[in-house]
Design a protein around this motif. Structure first.
Motif, PDB file in Angstrom:
ATOM      1  N   SER A   1       0.831  -1.206   0.000  1.00 53.87           N
ATOM      2  CA  SER A   1       0.000   0.000   0.000  1.00 53.87           C
ATOM      3  C   SER A   1       0.869   1.261   0.000  1.00 53.87           C
ATOM      4  N   ILE A   2       2.019   1.200   0.695  1.00 56.43           N
ATOM      5  CA  ILE A   2       2.955   2.331   0.658  1.00 56.43           C
ATOM      6  C   ILE A   2       3.578   2.441  -0.730  1.00 56.43           C
ATOM      7  N   HIS A   3       3.936   1.303  -1.295  1.00 54.68           N
ATOM      8  CA  HIS A   3       4.535   1.272  -2.630  1.00 54.68           C
ATOM      9  C   HIS A   3       3.599   1.883  -3.670  1.00 54.68           C
ATOM     10  N   GLN A   4       2.317   1.595  -3.575  1.00 57.19           N
ATOM     11  CA  GLN A   4       1.352   2.064  -4.566  1.00 57.19           C
ATOM     12  C   GLN A   4       0.953   3.517  -4.349  1.00 57.19           C
ATOM     13  N   GLN A   5       0.795   3.922  -3.077  1.00 55.66           N
ATOM     14  CA  GLN A   5       0.273   5.255  -2.800  1.00 55.66           C
ATOM     15  C   GLN A   5       1.364   6.297  -2.533  1.00 55.66           C
ATOM     16  N   MET A   6       2.543   5.832  -2.105  1.00 53.40           N
ATOM     17  CA  MET A   6       3.645   6.752  -1.816  1.00 53.40           C
ATOM     18  C   MET A   6       4.939   6.176  -2.389  1.00 53.40           C
ATOM     19  N   PRO A   7       5.047   6.087  -3.712  1.00 51.02           N
ATOM     20  CA  PRO A   7       6.184   5.389  -4.326  1.00 51.02           C
ATOM     21  C   PRO A   7       7.552   5.975  -3.967  1.00 51.02           C
ATOM     22  N   LYS A   8       7.654   7.279  -3.854  1.00 55.57           N
ATOM     23  CA  LYS A   8       8.950   7.888  -3.513  1.00 55.57           C
ATOM     24  C   LYS A   8       9.367   7.507  -2.090  1.00 55.57           C
ATOM     25  N   GLU A   9       8.413   7.510  -1.167  1.00 50.67           N
ATOM     26  CA  GLU A   9       8.720   7.119   0.205  1.00 50.67           C
ATOM     27  C   GLU A   9       9.101   5.634   0.270  1.00 50.67           C
ATOM     28  N   TRP A  10       8.407   4.829  -0.540  1.00 55.84           N
ATOM     29  CA  TRP A  10       8.727   3.393  -0.542  1.00 55.84           C
ATOM     30  C   TRP A  10      10.156   3.143  -1.027  1.00 55.84           C
ATOM     31  N   ASP A  11      10.576   3.857  -2.061  1.00 56.93           N
ATOM     32  CA  ASP A  11      11.947   3.707  -2.550  1.00 56.93           C
ATOM     33  C   ASP A  11      12.959   4.035  -1.459  1.00 56.93           C
ATOM     34  N   ARG A  12      12.571   4.920  -0.568  1.00 61.86           N
ATOM     35  CA  ARG A  12      13.485   5.328   0.499  1.00 61.86           C
ATOM     36  C   ARG A  12      13.565   4.307   1.633  1.00 61.86           C
ATOM     37  N   ILE A  13      12.457   3.581   1.875  1.00 63.41           N
ATOM     38  CA  ILE A  13      12.438   2.687   3.034  1.00 63.41           C
ATOM     39  C   ILE A  13      12.412   1.198   2.679  1.00 63.41           C
ATOM     40  N   LYS A  14      12.302   0.846   1.393  1.00 63.11           N
ATOM     41  CA  LYS A  14      12.071  -0.561   1.040  1.00 63.11           C
ATOM     42  C   LYS A  14      13.206  -1.474   1.495  1.00 63.11           C
ATOM     43  N   ASP A  15      14.443  -0.969   1.501  1.00 62.42           N
ATOM     44  CA  ASP A  15      15.564  -1.811   1.940  1.00 62.42           C
ATOM     45  C   ASP A  15      15.528  -2.061   3.444  1.00 62.42           C
ATOM     46  N   ARG A  16      14.803  -1.228   4.191  1.00 60.05           N
ATOM     47  CA  ARG A  16      14.711  -1.384   5.646  1.00 60.05           C
ATOM     48  C   ARG A  16      13.318  -1.855   6.079  1.00 60.05           C
ATOM     49  N   TRP A  17      12.495  -2.298   5.102  1.00 59.58           N
ATOM     50  CA  TRP A  17      11.096  -2.564   5.399  1.00 59.58           C
ATOM     51  C   TRP A  17      10.918  -3.592   6.511  1.00 59.58           C
ATOM     52  N   TYR A  18      11.671  -4.677   6.481  1.00 63.62           N
ATOM     53  CA  TYR A  18      11.472  -5.732   7.479  1.00 63.62           C
ATOM     54  C   TYR A  18      12.097  -5.387   8.831  1.00 63.62           C
ATOM     55  N   ASP A  19      12.819  -4.273   8.909  1.00 65.41           N
ATOM     56  CA  ASP A  19      13.227  -3.730  10.208  1.00 65.41           C
ATOM     57  C   ASP A  19      12.151  -2.786  10.748  1.00 65.41           C
ATOM     58  N   ILE A  20      11.470  -2.090   9.838  1.00 62.10           N
ATOM     59  CA  ILE A  20      10.417  -1.146  10.230  1.00 62.10           C
ATOM     60  C   ILE A  20       9.119  -1.872  10.564  1.00 62.10           C
ATOM     61  N   TYR A  21       8.768  -2.861   9.761  1.00 63.83           N
ATOM     62  CA  TYR A  21       7.446  -3.490   9.815  1.00 63.83           C
ATOM     63  C   TYR A  21       7.067  -4.056  11.187  1.00 63.83           C
ATOM     64  N   PRO A  22       7.949  -4.783  11.907  1.00 62.34           N
ATOM     65  CA  PRO A  22       7.498  -5.398  13.172  1.00 62.34           C
ATOM     66  C   PRO A  22       7.029  -4.408  14.223  1.00 62.34           C
ATOM     67  N   ASN A  23       7.519  -3.166  14.179  1.00 59.92           N
ATOM     68  CA  ASN A  23       7.196  -2.189  15.223  1.00 59.92           C
ATOM     69  C   ASN A  23       6.345  -1.022  14.738  1.00 59.92           C
TER      70      ASN A  23
END
Length: 399
Positions: A346-368
């Motif tokens: 949903s972040i990738h589709q609605q906020m693509p620029k933000e997703w490009d910035r956080i996608k490499d850290r997604w599984y560190d961000i997601y649990p919390n």
């Protein structure tokens, strides 16, 4: 001149017949083995593939004598199970033991054993997607224990156990997981795959006569890429399916706001949407759930369900749904770190620029990350009677 015209017409029609293909490449039904279901398992270093093959002579009306080239028997199908070092090898071994050519285009279910799923199913998916007759609309299901045992159940209500698995998938979700959707989840960013879980169940108590085995769906299998990482039970699984907007008229049990007992509400026309937010590097997603509720059972002594009490009941169903979904989300966030809801997508589709910035850290961000659940449920009606059946006015508890 008239005869010449007729002659030309006849010659033209004759030449047209040369373009007709005819039936030179026909295959008789007695020469084909129709595979309607498949179960794949891992046995030590080997793979086991169990094929459920339809017997055309037994697929007619009940009580028929069979036929169709030696296909008589009690069941409308039989199992062919072989082992080999590779998936393709199991198919080759199976063909050696069968007088008819294996035909996979009618297969609509694929059962995957738990041990194989934990090891990884990428080699199997490569085989299934590369060969055109393996339709991507087939429905994969993970089984508790060995898959061939589930495929070999009695499942008496349907003609084939594989067909029962398919019907259960459609009852469980509005858009059941197909091979295509499953593979898309493996290859996509911001979402992890999941599949329903099937297991063997008995349809009557063990001490009854004529006990037959049946099939049931009881939870979700959670994947990271092509490997199974865990299984969640039916209650949190149902809440997560509801959060996806994929629940097929689910029923929610709530405690009576006052008095004792429980009430059941069926949620019709449910759907959901995800609203991602990123502020000062803090990521959150709001799950907005919309549904219409119908009271289908009142096993309590609560109220005669007039306007004020329906509002109280609405608050209770909102609280219950919110708690159930939050519990399911915490489970997949913290125990499995698997994003089966597709919050990242949903972040990738609605906020693509933000997703490009956080996608490499997604599984560190997601649990919390914070997940906010906002249910919007309207109770449309409470049936043809307001008061609980069998209770006097003095026994009914009001707000």
């Amino acid at each position: 001149m008239h005869l010449l015209h007729k002659y030309r017409t006849v010659v033209l029609l004759f030449l047209c017949t040369l373009l007709l293909s005819g039936c030179w490449d026909r295959e008789e039904i007695n020469d084909i083995a129709f595979v309607i279901g498949i179960a794949v398992d891992k046995e030590k270093q080997d793979y086991r593939t169990s094929l459920q093959i339809a017997l055309p002579g037994q697929s007619g009306a009940s009580g028929s004598e069979g036929g169709g080239g030696g296909t008589s028997g009690d069941k409308s199908w039989f199992m062919l199970s072989t082992t080999a070092k590779t998936f393709r090898g199991t198919s080759l071994e199976g063909q050696k033991a069968l007088s008819r050519r294996l035909y996979y285009a009618h297969r609509r279910t694929l059962l995957i054993g738990e041990d194989l799923a934990r090891e990884g199913i990428a080699p199997m998916l490569d085989l299934l997607t590369r060969y055109p007759l393996n339709r991507l609309s087939a429905m994969p299901v993970v089984t508790k224990g060995e898959a061939f045992k589930v495929l070999d159940t009695d499942a008496p209500i349907e003609k084939f156990p594989s067909e029962m698995v398919r019907e259960l998938c459609f009852l469980n979700m509005r858009h059941p997981r197909s091979l295509k959707l499953f593979i898309d989840s493996i290859l996509s960013d911001g979402i992890d795959p999941f599949l329903p879980i099937a297991s063997v169940a008995e349809n009557v108590p063990k001490d009854w006569k004529d006990v037959k085995t049946n099939i049931k769906l009881d939870g979700l299998a959670i994947f990271k890429k092509d490997k199974l990482v865990g299984m969640i039970e039916k209650a949190p699984a149902d809440a997560l399916i509801l959060a996806m907007g994929e629940a097929n008229t689910p029923e929610v049990m709530i405690k009576a706001p006052e008095g004792e007992g429980t009430l059941f509400l069926k949620l019709n026309e449910n759907n959901s949407s995800f609203k991602p937010h990123i502020h000062n590097d803090k990521v959150s997603v709001t799950i907005q759930l919309y549904a219409k509720g119908v009271l289908v059972d009142n096993e309590s002594n609560y109220g005669d369900l007039r306007e004020r009490e329906i509002l109280t009941l609405t608050e209770a169903i909102h609280k219950k749904v919110k708690e159930d979904i939050e519990e399911g989300v915490r489970l997949i966030q913290r125990k499995y770190n698997a994003d089966i809801l597709g919050l990242g997508r949903s972040i990738h589709q609605q906020m693509p620029k933000e997703w490009d910035r956080i996608k490499d850290r997604w599984y560190d961000i997601y649990p919390n990350m914070e997940v906010v659940v906002e249910p919007h449920i309207i109770i449309e009606n409470v049936g043809i009677t307001n008061k609980p059946i069998g209770l006097t006015e003095e026994e009914i508890v009001h707000d």
